[in-house]
Design a protein around this motif. Structure first.
Motif, PDB file in Angstrom:
ATOM      1  N   ILE A 181     -93.282-103.568  43.393  1.00 23.12           N
ATOM      2  CA  ILE A 181     -93.623-104.977  43.354  1.00 23.12           C
ATOM      3  C   ILE A 181     -92.385-105.785  43.696  1.00 23.12           C
ATOM      4  O   ILE A 181     -91.262-105.383  43.363  1.00 23.12           O
ATOM      5  N   SER A 182     -92.575-106.905  44.368  1.00 25.16           N
ATOM      6  CA  SER A 182     -91.437-107.737  44.738  1.00 25.16           C
ATOM      7  C   SER A 182     -91.876-109.178  44.907  1.00 25.16           C
ATOM      8  O   SER A 182     -92.968-109.446  45.412  1.00 25.16           O
ATOM      9  N   GLU A 183     -91.010-110.117  44.490  1.00 30.12           N
ATOM     10  CA  GLU A 183     -91.240-111.525  44.804  1.00 30.12           C
ATOM     11  C   GLU A 183     -91.077-111.748  46.300  1.00 30.12           C
ATOM     12  O   GLU A 183     -91.749-112.593  46.898  1.00 30.12           O
ATOM     13  N   ILE A 184     -90.158-111.020  46.892  1.00 29.69           N
ATOM     14  CA  ILE A 184     -89.861-111.176  48.312  1.00 29.69           C
ATOM     15  C   ILE A 184     -91.010-110.581  49.120  1.00 29.69           C
ATOM     16  O   ILE A 184     -91.408-109.448  48.903  1.00 29.69           O
ATOM     17  N   GLY A 185     -91.538-111.351  50.030  1.00 32.53           N
ATOM     18  CA  GLY A 185     -92.656-110.882  50.840  1.00 32.53           C
ATOM     19  C   GLY A 185     -93.990-111.242  50.258  1.00 32.53           C
ATOM     20  O   GLY A 185     -95.026-111.024  50.880  1.00 32.53           O
ATOM     21  N   GLY A 186     -93.997-111.791  49.030  1.00 32.58           N
ATOM     22  CA  GLY A 186     -95.247-112.192  48.414  1.00 32.58           C
ATOM     23  C   GLY A 186     -95.544-113.653  48.665  1.00 32.58           C
ATOM     24  O   GLY A 186     -94.834-114.338  49.412  1.00 32.58           O
ATOM     25  N   THR A 187     -96.580-114.148  48.040  1.00 31.36           N
ATOM     26  CA  THR A 187     -96.932-115.558  48.134  1.00 31.36           C
ATOM     27  C   THR A 187     -96.571-116.244  46.819  1.00 31.36           C
ATOM     28  O   THR A 187     -96.122-115.599  45.876  1.00 31.36           O
ATOM     29  N   THR A 188     -96.788-117.546  46.770  1.00 36.29           N
ATOM     30  CA  THR A 188     -96.513-118.288  45.533  1.00 36.29           C
ATOM     31  C   THR A 188     -97.366-117.755  44.386  1.00 36.29           C
ATOM     32  O   THR A 188     -96.927-117.659  43.253  1.00 36.29           O
ATOM     33  N   ALA A 189     -98.599-117.366  44.729  1.00 40.58           N
ATOM     34  CA  ALA A 189     -99.527-116.934  43.689  1.00 40.58           C
ATOM     35  C   ALA A 189     -99.404-115.450  43.381  1.00 40.58           C
ATOM     36  O   ALA A 189     -99.645-115.022  42.252  1.00 40.58           O
ATOM     37  N   ASN A 190     -99.054-114.645  44.358  1.00 37.82           N
ATOM     38  CA  ASN A 190     -99.088-113.188  44.188  1.00 37.82           C
ATOM     39  C   ASN A 190     -97.821-112.534  44.722  1.00 37.82           C
ATOM     40  O   ASN A 190     -97.377-112.823  45.830  1.00 37.82           O
ATOM     41  N   ALA A 191     -97.287-111.615  43.947  1.00 39.99           N
ATOM     42  CA  ALA A 191     -96.153-110.836  44.406  1.00 39.99           C
ATOM     43  C   ALA A 191     -96.607-109.814  45.444  1.00 39.99           C
ATOM     44  O   ALA A 191     -97.780-109.459  45.522  1.00 39.99           O
ATOM     45  N   ASP A 192     -95.656-109.349  46.221  1.00 40.93           N
ATOM     46  CA  ASP A 192     -95.898-108.271  47.180  1.00 40.93           C
ATOM     47  C   ASP A 192     -95.988-106.956  46.423  1.00 40.93           C
ATOM     48  O   ASP A 192     -95.144-106.677  45.573  1.00 40.93           O
ATOM     49  N   THR A 193     -97.009-106.168  46.673  1.00 36.04           N
ATOM     50  CA  THR A 193     -97.146-104.874  45.996  1.00 36.04           C
ATOM     51  C   THR A 193     -97.421-103.774  47.010  1.00 36.04           C
ATOM     52  O   THR A 193     -97.891-104.040  48.123  1.00 36.04           O
ATOM     53  N   ALA A 194     -97.142-102.554  46.601  1.00 34.10           N
ATOM     54  CA  ALA A 194     -97.407-101.393  47.448  1.00 34.10           C
ATOM     55  C   ALA A 194     -97.714-100.196  46.551  1.00 34.10           C
ATOM     56  O   ALA A 194     -97.154-100.081  45.455  1.00 34.10           O
ATOM     57  N   TYR A 195     -98.607 -99.327  47.003  1.00 41.56           N
ATOM     58  CA  TYR A 195     -99.011 -98.150  46.236  1.00 41.56           C
ATOM     59  C   TYR A 195     -99.117 -96.936  47.161  1.00 41.56           C
ATOM     60  O   TYR A 195     -99.502 -97.064  48.331  1.00 41.56           O
TER      61      TYR A 195
END
Length: 132
Positions: free
Chosen positions: A50-64
């Protein structure tokens, strides 16, 4: 940043566990934080990030990793100093030592693609054992 992982344990197949990765002395605002796991005799592998970078204001960037999609959820607290991995519908093949890791200025997907040895920060492992 110092990382403190916790939450592992013994659970029956189909059960749930929640892992925590707490940052010591700072927040994760400019870090990607991920979970990796290593089973006996196998290489360490990426699980989720998970990261704030690459995400939106509402949702963090995630990967699985594909094998946990729909069963595991990564999230962070409002203070952005703890990352959680909620693990549901656990399978025996999920048994491993789970490590949290962090990389500054990375998106979740970038952390997922990094070579294990190139990741800057690691917490200690926490053992997850899933019994049948």
């Amino acid at each position: 940043v110092q990382l403190q992982a916790s939450g592992g344990g013994l659970v029956q197949a189909g059960g749930s566990l929640r892992l925590s990765c707490a940052a010591s002395g700072r927040t994760y605002s400019d870090y990607a934080v991920g979970w990796f796991r290593q089973a006996p005799g196998k290489e360490r592998e990426f699980v989720a990030a998970i990261s704030e970078i690459g995400g939106t204001t509402a949702n963090a960037d995630t990967a699985y990793v594909d094998s946990v999609k729909g069963r595991f959820t990564i999230s962070r607290n409002n203070n952005k100093d703890t990352v959680f991995l909620q693990m549901n519908s656990l399978k025996r093949e999920d048994s491993a030592v789970y490590f949290c890791a962090a990389e500054r200025w990375s998106t979740a997907r970038e952390l997922a693609r990094l070579v294990i040895g190139d990741i800057d920060y690691w917490g200690q492992g926490t053992l997850v054992t899933v019994s049948s």
